[in-house]
Motif scaffolding. Structure first.
Motif, mmCIF file in Angstrom:
data_model
loop_
_atom_site.group_PDB
_atom_site.id
_atom_site.type_symbol
_atom_site.label_atom_id
_atom_site.label_comp_id
_atom_site.label_asym_id
_atom_site.label_seq_id
_atom_site.Cartn_x
_atom_site.Cartn_y
_atom_site.Cartn_z
ATOM 1 N N ILE A 70 39.443 51.780 36.111
ATOM 2 C CA ILE A 70 38.101 51.473 36.800
ATOM 3 C C ILE A 70 37.127 51.446 35.527
ATOM 4 N N SER A 74 44.675 41.089 40.806
ATOM 5 C CA SER A 74 43.137 41.726 40.748
ATOM 6 C C SER A 74 42.244 40.909 41.595
ATOM 7 N N ASP A 93 41.921 42.245 44.933
ATOM 8 C CA ASP A 93 41.586 43.753 44.774
ATOM 9 C C ASP A 93 40.156 43.885 44.709
ATOM 10 N N TYR A 145 38.195 46.313 42.345
ATOM 11 C CA TYR A 145 38.247 45.742 40.985
ATOM 12 C C TYR A 145 37.148 44.788 40.564
#
Length: 287
Positions: free
Chosen positions: A194, A276, A279, A282
């Motif tokens: 992250i 992603s 997600d 994200y």
């Protein structure tokens, strides 16, 4: 909830989304980023054979990193004993003409810096506690000019601990750290770092005016069931190296971008098990 801010009667709080954001925020808080302070350790001139402005793309853009899992050999699977860090799983994780010895020296110089000691201590302050998973050219920006070298090291304890060092103009220019312990229990099979934006963003203040071509990297952790990870960023695509629970991808950017790297993970049968785009922890748009 932000979308409801201007309505008369806001809808009920979306508890699952709030919890996921809380997980992401805890991961962010673990990071310790120390900016460039006084120059404390000099590196001999010419210590890093960094390729010029194209980031060495002629050597690796046509053939991306290997997607094969790391060989289970002693030399690749753990840190070196006593004398320095361990090696990455594949030679393709050492980029831009940087040798393993040069990457090791950069990591050692970084850890020896006084200001780095404020972020790491004990065994984590020793190069032999790490295994290098990426070494690549770093590009300066208007706030911190001058190119250098990024070295990413990972340690077994605490679990998922990683360190990004930036060595520039012969001295340690900064460090960031994070740990898997802050990820929470409900992460996916692929977990992009992250705080890995250090490797794929040049500068927030220079957004839209990055120096090109630009060497980028993307790292994160993977579940053993994941057999392939791909990354698309701007005009480039890469297949990541899978390195003992980590994925490492890199390429060269030749255009200005507004979106973060797009990451996908696949199982042994080729089924998509992570994207992603779906997600919620994200950040898909660059700051």
């Amino acid at each position: 909830m932000t979308d409801d801010a201007y309505t008369i009667e806001p809808s009920a709080a979306p508890y699952p989304a709030i919890r996921r954001r809380g997980v992401a925020e805890r991961r962010r808080r673990v990071v310790a980023v120390v900016g460039a302070l006084a120059a404390v350790v000099a590196v001999p001139a010419g210590a890093y054979a960094v390729v010029g402005g194209d980031g060495g793309r002629g050597a690796d853009t046509a053939t991306p990193m290997s997607s094969a899992s790391a060989p289970q050999s002693t030399s690749a699977s753990g840190p070196a004993t006593g004398s320095g860090p361990g090696r990455p799983a594949t030679d393709g994780q050492l980029l831009d003409g940087i040798t393993f010895d040069q990457a090791s020296r950069a990591l050692e110089q970084c850890l020896d810096s006084e200001h780095v000691g404020r972020a790491v201590s004990g065994d984590l302050a020793k190069a032999e506690s790490y295994r290098i998973i990426l070494a690549a050219k770093s590009t300066g920006d208007s706030n911190d000019p001058g190119d250098g070298v990024h070295v990413v090291g990972v340690a077994e304890r605490p679990e998922g601990f990683r360190l990004i060092c930036n060595v520039k103009d012969g001295v340690s220019a900064g460090i960031s750290t994070s740990s898997k312990e802050a990820s929470g229990p409900d992460v996916g099979l692929v977990v992009p770092d992250i705080n890995g934006g250090d490797l794929y963003q040049q500068s927030v203040i220079d957004k839209g005016s990055w120096k090109l071509p630009f060497r980028w990297g993307v790292i994160g952790t993977v579940d053993p069931s994941v057999k392939k990870v791909t990354v698309s960023y701007g005009d480039g695509d890469a297949t990541a190296a899978l390195d003992h629970g980590w994925f490492v991808a890199s390429g060269v950017l030749n255009e200005q971008v507004t979106k973060a790297p797009h990451i996908k993970g696949y199982d042994d049968g080729g089924k998509l098990v992570y994207d992603s785009d779906t997600d919620t922890t994200y950040d898909k748009i660059l700051p």
